[in-house]
Motif scaffolding. Structure first.
Motif, PDB file in Angstrom:
ATOM      1  N   ASP A 107      -8.809   2.826   0.262  1.00 45.92           N
ATOM      2  CA  ASP A 107      -9.691   1.941   1.031  1.00 45.92           C
ATOM      3  C   ASP A 107     -11.120   1.984   0.492  1.00 45.92           C
ATOM      4  O   ASP A 107     -11.793   0.945   0.402  1.00 45.92           O
ATOM      5  CB  ASP A 107      -9.678   2.331   2.507  1.00 45.92           C
ATOM      6  N   THR A 142      -1.262  12.292   2.429  1.00 45.52           N
ATOM      7  CA  THR A 142      -1.163  10.833   2.435  1.00 45.52           C
ATOM      8  C   THR A 142      -2.403  10.195   3.055  1.00 45.52           C
ATOM      9  O   THR A 142      -2.892   9.168   2.576  1.00 45.52           O
ATOM     10  CB  THR A 142       0.093  10.397   3.204  1.00 45.52           C
ATOM     11  N   LYS A 143      -2.938  10.797   4.102  1.00 46.08           N
ATOM     12  CA  LYS A 143      -4.133  10.258   4.736  1.00 46.08           C
ATOM     13  C   LYS A 143      -5.321  10.278   3.789  1.00 46.08           C
ATOM     14  O   LYS A 143      -6.149   9.350   3.783  1.00 46.08           O
ATOM     15  CB  LYS A 143      -4.445  11.053   6.002  1.00 46.08           C
ATOM     16  N   LYS A 156       0.825  -1.206   0.000  1.00 52.97           N
ATOM     17  CA  LYS A 156       0.000   0.000   0.000  1.00 52.97           C
ATOM     18  C   LYS A 156       0.862   1.260   0.000  1.00 52.97           C
ATOM     19  O   LYS A 156       0.541   2.253  -0.658  1.00 52.97           O
ATOM     20  CB  LYS A 156      -0.921  -0.013   1.218  1.00 52.97           C
ATOM     21  N   GLY A 157       1.989   1.217   0.728  1.00 54.67           N
ATOM     22  CA  GLY A 157       2.896   2.358   0.735  1.00 54.67           C
ATOM     23  C   GLY A 157       3.492   2.633  -0.638  1.00 54.67           C
ATOM     24  O   GLY A 157       3.634   3.798  -1.055  1.00 54.67           O
ATOM     25  N   ILE A 172       0.877   4.313  -2.788  1.00 58.38           N
ATOM     26  CA  ILE A 172       0.735   5.738  -2.457  1.00 58.38           C
ATOM     27  C   ILE A 172       1.869   6.544  -3.086  1.00 58.38           C
ATOM     28  O   ILE A 172       1.642   7.633  -3.646  1.00 58.38           O
ATOM     29  CB  ILE A 172       0.708   5.926  -0.927  1.00 58.38           C
ATOM     30  N   TYR A 231      -3.021  -4.412  -6.183  1.00 58.39           N
ATOM     31  CA  TYR A 231      -2.349  -3.134  -6.450  1.00 58.39           C
ATOM     32  C   TYR A 231      -1.459  -3.203  -7.686  1.00 58.39           C
ATOM     33  O   TYR A 231      -1.124  -2.171  -8.274  1.00 58.39           O
ATOM     34  CB  TYR A 231      -1.505  -2.718  -5.234  1.00 58.39           C
ATOM     35  N   GLU A 288      -4.884   7.400   1.320  1.00 58.86           N
ATOM     36  CA  GLU A 288      -5.240   6.134   1.966  1.00 58.86           C
ATOM     37  C   GLU A 288      -6.760   5.972   2.022  1.00 58.86           C
ATOM     38  O   GLU A 288      -7.274   4.866   1.815  1.00 58.86           O
ATOM     39  CB  GLU A 288      -4.650   6.093   3.373  1.00 58.86           C
ATOM     40  N   ARG A 289      -7.469   7.051   2.316  1.00 60.19           N
ATOM     41  CA  ARG A 289      -8.937   6.986   2.351  1.00 60.19           C
ATOM     42  C   ARG A 289      -9.500   6.634   0.977  1.00 60.19           C
ATOM     43  O   ARG A 289     -10.431   5.818   0.858  1.00 60.19           O
ATOM     44  CB  ARG A 289      -9.510   8.330   2.813  1.00 60.19           C
TER      45      ARG A 289
END
Length: 265
Positions: free
Chosen positions: A34, A26-27, A3-4, A7, A177, A30-31
């Protein structure tokens, strides 16, 4: 791809490898990941894989099953293709031979005689008989599956043998991914989110340079539309409806079609 790493790939694309100073936090990325993965798992069939589950017959004698008639599947299960009983073999016309079944009889019979009009009529009647005879040896179990609760409901008869459940499970996130459509989808959603952030307030940069945030929104929306059409196009129908009773009419060509029209109406 983790996941990193996903991003980082999204940020590199949005900032043109660091040439632009703007990107969603970044947050926020991530949202987006998801949220969108839940939709992609539901609609993009390449992110699913077949998985076989065996349900022991002892479970159907428990009070839990008697009260709810449900089976709780795994959290990664998105759908159920087939639910069948595991039996020791098929019994066709009193012959208990696992190599004989009604499906094989119908398939092999296609090559036994020429497909003339009279033979097609005879075969249609024969196939109808075999199709009705299958009901005495039916192994399929009627069921329903709720993708939100992940519960498999047995709506038909209570199984007497163990069940084989052919389900569609999610592939691991690390493998999902790696899919180029998933990556492009996240980048497009990132552009739309970035346009929403930059367009929240009207301001200019140093030197009276204005931000063309509409370009990001337009590019993202066009890409989402393109990918949605591709996902729908790849998920084509793999079945068709066939009515054996119409076979004799179709074999006679245009004359048979006219007779079929009169017969139907």
């Amino acid at each position: 791809m983790t996941k990193g790493e996903l991003i980082e790939a999204i940020i590199e694309e949005l900032t043109a490898s660091g040439a632009l100073p703007f990107s969603p936090p970044t947050k926020e990325i991530e949202r987006i990941i998801d949220k969108e993965m839940r939709w992609l798992y539901r609609e993009y069939r390449e992110l699913l894989q077949d998985k076989i589950y065996i349900i022991n017959k002892k479970y159907f004698n428990t009070r839990e099953f008697s009260n709810t008639r449900t089976i709780q599947m795994n959290g990664c299960t998105e759908g159920v293709k087939k639910v069948v009983e595991i039996t020791g073999g098929n019994r066709v016309f009193g012959i208990n031979d696992p190599d004989m079944s009604f499906d094989r009889l119908m398939a092999s019979d296609l090559y036994l005689t020429p497909l003339s009009s009279d033979q097609i009529t005879y075969r249609t009647i024969q196939w109808s008989f075999w199709d009705l005879a299958r009901s005495f040896n039916l192994q399929d179990i009627n069921h329903d599956f709720n993708p939100n609760t992940r519960r498999l409901i047995i709506t038909g008869r209570t199984p007497t043998e163990s069940l084989m459940v052919l389900a569609m499970d999610q592939i691991p996130l690390e493998d999902a991914y790696e899919d180029t459509i998933v990556l492009e989808w996240m980048i497009a959603k990132g552009k739309i989110s970035l346009a929403r952030i930059l367009g929240a307030f009207n301001y200019d940069l140093l030197g009276n340079i204005s931000i063309n945030f509409e370009q990001w929104r337009t590019e993202g929306q066009e890409k989402i539309t393109e990918l949605t059409e591709k996902i729908k196009g790849d998920d084509t129908c793999d079945w068709f409806l066939f009515f054996p009773v119409l076979a004799p009419f179709i074999s006679l060509g245009s004359f048979g079609l006219s007779l079929m029209n009169q017969w139907l109406y």
